[in-house]
Design a protein around this motif. Sequence first.
Motif, PDB file in Angstrom:
ATOM      1  N   GLU A 119       9.616  -8.211   7.646  1.00  0.00           N
ATOM      2  CA  GLU A 119       9.149  -8.350   9.023  1.00  0.00           C
ATOM      3  C   GLU A 119      10.306  -8.763   9.914  1.00  0.00           C
ATOM      4  OE1 GLU A 119       5.490 -10.377  11.566  1.00  0.00           O
ATOM      5  OE2 GLU A 119       5.634 -10.629   9.393  1.00  0.00           O
ATOM      6  N   PHE A 120      10.410  -8.088  11.053  1.00  0.00           N
ATOM      7  CA  PHE A 120      11.440  -8.438  12.029  1.00  0.00           C
ATOM      8  C   PHE A 120      10.993  -7.961  13.400  1.00  0.00           C
ATOM      9  CE2 PHE A 120      15.354  -8.022  14.462  1.00  0.00           C
ATOM     10  CZ  PHE A 120      16.013  -9.200  14.140  1.00  0.00           C
ATOM     11  N   GLY A 121      11.189  -8.800  14.403  1.00  0.00           N
ATOM     12  CA  GLY A 121      10.841  -8.428  15.768  1.00  0.00           C
ATOM     13  C   GLY A 121       9.375  -8.109  15.959  1.00  0.00           C
ATOM     14  N   GLY A 122       8.508  -8.743  15.146  1.00  0.00           N
ATOM     15  CA  GLY A 122       7.075  -8.486  15.266  1.00  0.00           C
ATOM     16  C   GLY A 122       6.609  -7.229  14.555  1.00  0.00           C
ATOM     17  N   VAL A 123       7.538  -6.540  13.853  1.00  0.00           N
ATOM     18  CA  VAL A 123       7.196  -5.329  13.107  1.00  0.00           C
ATOM     19  C   VAL A 123       7.151  -5.670  11.624  1.00  0.00           C
ATOM     20  CG1 VAL A 123       7.868  -2.972  12.528  1.00  0.00           C
ATOM     21  CG2 VAL A 123       8.249  -3.848  14.845  1.00  0.00           C
ATOM     22  N   ARG A 124       6.045  -5.384  10.996  1.00  0.00           N
ATOM     23  CA  ARG A 124       5.839  -5.699   9.578  1.00  0.00           C
ATOM     24  C   ARG A 124       5.786  -4.404   8.774  1.00  0.00           C
ATOM     25  NH1 ARG A 124       1.362  -6.635   6.085  1.00  0.00           N
ATOM     26  NH2 ARG A 124       1.699  -8.378   4.638  1.00  0.00           N
ATOM     27  N   VAL A 125       6.647  -4.303   7.754  1.00  0.00           N
ATOM     28  CA  VAL A 125       6.749  -3.090   6.946  1.00  0.00           C
ATOM     29  C   VAL A 125       6.407  -3.421   5.497  1.00  0.00           C
ATOM     30  CG1 VAL A 125       8.283  -1.269   6.109  1.00  0.00           C
ATOM     31  CG2 VAL A 125       8.508  -2.100   8.454  1.00  0.00           C
ATOM     32  N   ASP A 126       5.423  -2.737   4.972  1.00  0.00           N
ATOM     33  CA  ASP A 126       5.024  -2.914   3.574  1.00  0.00           C
ATOM     34  C   ASP A 126       5.372  -1.631   2.814  1.00  0.00           C
ATOM     35  OD1 ASP A 126       3.761  -3.140   1.125  1.00  0.00           O
ATOM     36  OD2 ASP A 126       1.996  -4.136   1.935  1.00  0.00           O
ATOM     37  N   PRO A 127       6.519  -1.616   2.098  1.00  0.00           N
ATOM     38  CA  PRO A 127       6.945  -0.402   1.404  1.00  0.00           C
ATOM     39  C   PRO A 127       5.988   0.032   0.304  1.00  0.00           C
ATOM     40  CG  PRO A 127       8.761  -1.965   1.615  1.00  0.00           C
ATOM     41  CD  PRO A 127       7.500  -2.699   1.969  1.00  0.00           C
ATOM     42  N   PHE A 128       5.358  -0.933  -0.375  1.00  0.00           N
ATOM     43  CA  PHE A 128       4.479  -0.593  -1.489  1.00  0.00           C
ATOM     44  C   PHE A 128       3.248   0.172  -1.010  1.00  0.00           C
ATOM     45  CE2 PHE A 128       1.252  -1.595  -4.741  1.00  0.00           C
ATOM     46  CZ  PHE A 128       1.918  -1.110  -5.853  1.00  0.00           C
ATOM     47  N   ARG A 129       2.651  -0.285   0.082  1.00  0.00           N
ATOM     48  CA  ARG A 129       1.459   0.380   0.625  1.00  0.00           C
ATOM     49  C   ARG A 129       1.799   1.434   1.680  1.00  0.00           C
ATOM     50  NH1 ARG A 129       0.060  -4.920  -0.287  1.00  0.00           N
ATOM     51  NH2 ARG A 129      -1.803  -5.255  -1.552  1.00  0.00           N
ATOM     52  N   ARG A 130       3.076   1.488   2.058  1.00  0.00           N
ATOM     53  CA  ARG A 130       3.544   2.402   3.100  1.00  0.00           C
ATOM     54  C   ARG A 130       2.767   2.175   4.390  1.00  0.00           C
ATOM     55  NH1 ARG A 130       3.164   7.588   3.874  1.00  0.00           N
ATOM     56  NH2 ARG A 130       4.888   7.844   5.296  1.00  0.00           N
ATOM     57  N   GLU A 131       2.693   0.909   4.790  1.00  0.00           N
ATOM     58  CA  GLU A 131       1.980   0.535   6.006  1.00  0.00           C
ATOM     59  C   GLU A 131       2.908  -0.205   6.965  1.00  0.00           C
ATOM     60  OE1 GLU A 131      -2.514  -0.051   4.128  1.00  0.00           O
ATOM     61  OE2 GLU A 131      -1.292  -1.804   4.644  1.00  0.00           O
ATOM     62  N   VAL A 132       2.693   0.029   8.256  1.00  0.00           N
ATOM     63  CA  VAL A 132       3.468  -0.644   9.302  1.00  0.00           C
ATOM     64  C   VAL A 132       2.505  -1.244  10.317  1.00  0.00           C
ATOM     65  CG1 VAL A 132       5.094  -0.324  11.205  1.00  0.00           C
ATOM     66  CG2 VAL A 132       5.473   0.858   9.038  1.00  0.00           C
ATOM     67  N   TYR A 133       2.784  -2.500  10.694  1.00  0.00           N
ATOM     68  CA  TYR A 133       1.986  -3.163  11.716  1.00  0.00           C
ATOM     69  C   TYR A 133       2.913  -3.756  12.767  1.00  0.00           C
ATOM     70  CZ  TYR A 133      -2.010  -2.850   8.562  1.00  0.00           C
ATOM     71  OH  TYR A 133      -3.024  -2.376   7.755  1.00  0.00           O
ATOM     72  N   ARG A 134       2.472  -3.686  14.002  1.00  0.00           N
ATOM     73  CA  ARG A 134       3.204  -4.368  15.068  1.00  0.00           C
ATOM     74  C   ARG A 134       2.223  -5.245  15.825  1.00  0.00           C
ATOM     75  NH1 ARG A 134       6.886  -2.426  20.282  1.00  0.00           N
ATOM     76  NH2 ARG A 134       7.638  -4.554  20.664  1.00  0.00           N
ATOM     77  N   LEU A 155       2.867   6.329  10.872  1.00  0.00           N
ATOM     78  CA  LEU A 155       4.185   6.961  10.909  1.00  0.00           C
ATOM     79  C   LEU A 155       4.269   8.101   9.916  1.00  0.00           C
ATOM     80  CD1 LEU A 155       6.559   3.828  10.948  1.00  0.00           C
ATOM     81  CD2 LEU A 155       5.703   5.120  12.905  1.00  0.00           C
ATOM     82  N   THR A 156       5.149   9.056  10.219  1.00  0.00           N
ATOM     83  CA  THR A 156       5.447  10.096   9.251  1.00  0.00           C
ATOM     84  C   THR A 156       6.309   9.495   8.139  1.00  0.00           C
ATOM     85  OG1 THR A 156       7.510  10.787  10.314  1.00  0.00           O
ATOM     86  CG2 THR A 156       5.470  11.813  11.108  1.00  0.00           C
ATOM     87  N   ARG A 157       6.496  10.234   7.070  1.00  0.00           N
ATOM     88  CA  ARG A 157       7.297   9.738   5.942  1.00  0.00           C
ATOM     89  C   ARG A 157       8.724   9.415   6.381  1.00  0.00           C
ATOM     90  NH1 ARG A 157       4.340  13.959   3.766  1.00  0.00           N
ATOM     91  NH2 ARG A 157       6.054  15.417   4.078  1.00  0.00           N
ATOM     92  N   LYS A 158       9.317  10.285   7.170  1.00  0.00           N
ATOM     93  CA  LYS A 158      10.706  10.061   7.572  1.00  0.00           C
ATOM     94  C   LYS A 158      10.811   8.905   8.567  1.00  0.00           C
ATOM     95  CE  LYS A 158      13.110  12.204   5.879  1.00  0.00           C
ATOM     96  NZ  LYS A 158      13.708  11.922   4.548  1.00  0.00           N
ATOM     97  N   GLN A 159       9.878   8.810   9.485  1.00  0.00           N
ATOM     98  CA  GLN A 159       9.885   7.680  10.415  1.00  0.00           C
ATOM     99  C   GLN A 159       9.772   6.365   9.659  1.00  0.00           C
ATOM    100  OE1 GLN A 159       6.559   8.704  12.866  1.00  0.00           O
ATOM    101  NE2 GLN A 159       7.672  10.270  14.021  1.00  0.00           N
ATOM    102  N   PHE A 160       8.922   6.339   8.655  1.00  0.00           N
ATOM    103  CA  PHE A 160       8.763   5.122   7.854  1.00  0.00           C
ATOM    104  C   PHE A 160      10.063   4.776   7.132  1.00  0.00           C
ATOM    105  CE2 PHE A 160       7.821   2.685   4.087  1.00  0.00           C
ATOM    106  CZ  PHE A 160       6.854   1.787   4.512  1.00  0.00           C
ATOM    107  N   ALA A 161      10.720   5.775   6.540  1.00  0.00           N
ATOM    108  CA  ALA A 161      11.953   5.539   5.800  1.00  0.00           C
ATOM    109  C   ALA A 161      13.046   4.980   6.712  1.00  0.00           C
ATOM    110  CB  ALA A 161      12.425   6.831   5.133  1.00  0.00           C
ATOM    111  N   VAL A 162      13.151   5.520   7.928  1.00  0.00           N
ATOM    112  CA  VAL A 162      14.154   5.036   8.887  1.00  0.00           C
ATOM    113  C   VAL A 162      13.831   3.611   9.316  1.00  0.00           C
ATOM    114  CG1 VAL A 162      15.044   5.339  11.227  1.00  0.00           C
ATOM    115  CG2 VAL A 162      14.821   7.315   9.714  1.00  0.00           C
ATOM    116  N   LEU A 163      12.571   3.346   9.641  1.00  0.00           N
ATOM    117  CA  LEU A 163      12.185   2.004  10.066  1.00  0.00           C
ATOM    118  C   LEU A 163      12.418   0.979   8.960  1.00  0.00           C
ATOM    119  CD1 LEU A 163      10.904   0.198  12.233  1.00  0.00           C
ATOM    120  CD2 LEU A 163       8.670   0.726  11.230  1.00  0.00           C
TER     121      LEU A 163
END
Length: 221
Positions: free
Chosen positions: A128-143, A150-158
């Motif tokens: 988590e950084f800047g209010g953005v939470r990334v869970d690689p295992f579940r492939r989920e993003v929360y702000r 997100l698309t797969r590539k957007q997730f990978a970049v984020l």
Amino acid sequence: MRVLIVEDELFLAEAIRDGLRLEAISADLAGDGDTALEQLALTAYDVVVLDRDIPGPDGDEIARHLSAHPESPRILMLTAADRLDDKASGFESGADDYLTKPFAMRELVLRLRALARRSPAAAPPVREFGGVRVDPFRREVYRGGRYVALTRKQFAVLEVLVAAEGGVISAEDLLERAWDENADPFTNAVRITISTLRKRLGEPGVIETVPGVGYRMTDPA
């Protein structure tokens, strides 16, 4: 996550690579032991999917080579040999996990993600950084508690940007870590992906462009 698939059956290797890409996992291929060692010397991988029976140095030799270095990637041995003695010798060679053929792609993905979390240099699985939470295992993003699709590539970049915790990541590094070895260094894919990612994350903006250098996450708070 970036994975090296060491497998001399090209059809199977490409099928694994394509399946991993659908899960936002970058994967490179090596068809023999010598090629694998060359790529391992040049690229930092998180996990190696390693067939035991390959030309050149075999899977056991490569596993022993990697296990001698504490910062080496984790090893998932992939083979048709399913006897207990075969598994035992594989683990003795340095394998961290063992999967026999045939296998389900879903199981392979789950095992790879579990191994990546066990990497000595790995950060906690949820970042988590800047209010953005990334869970690689579940492939989920929360702000701010809001789910962001997100698309797969957007997730990978984020995932790469959030892991840097405000550090600047160049476009070249993003290509290397979120795409794969076949990515065109002159492509505008990074710029386009960053642009669409900003729109998905919404305002205020959390991805900053550092002119002539790259991109970084910011904390609006």
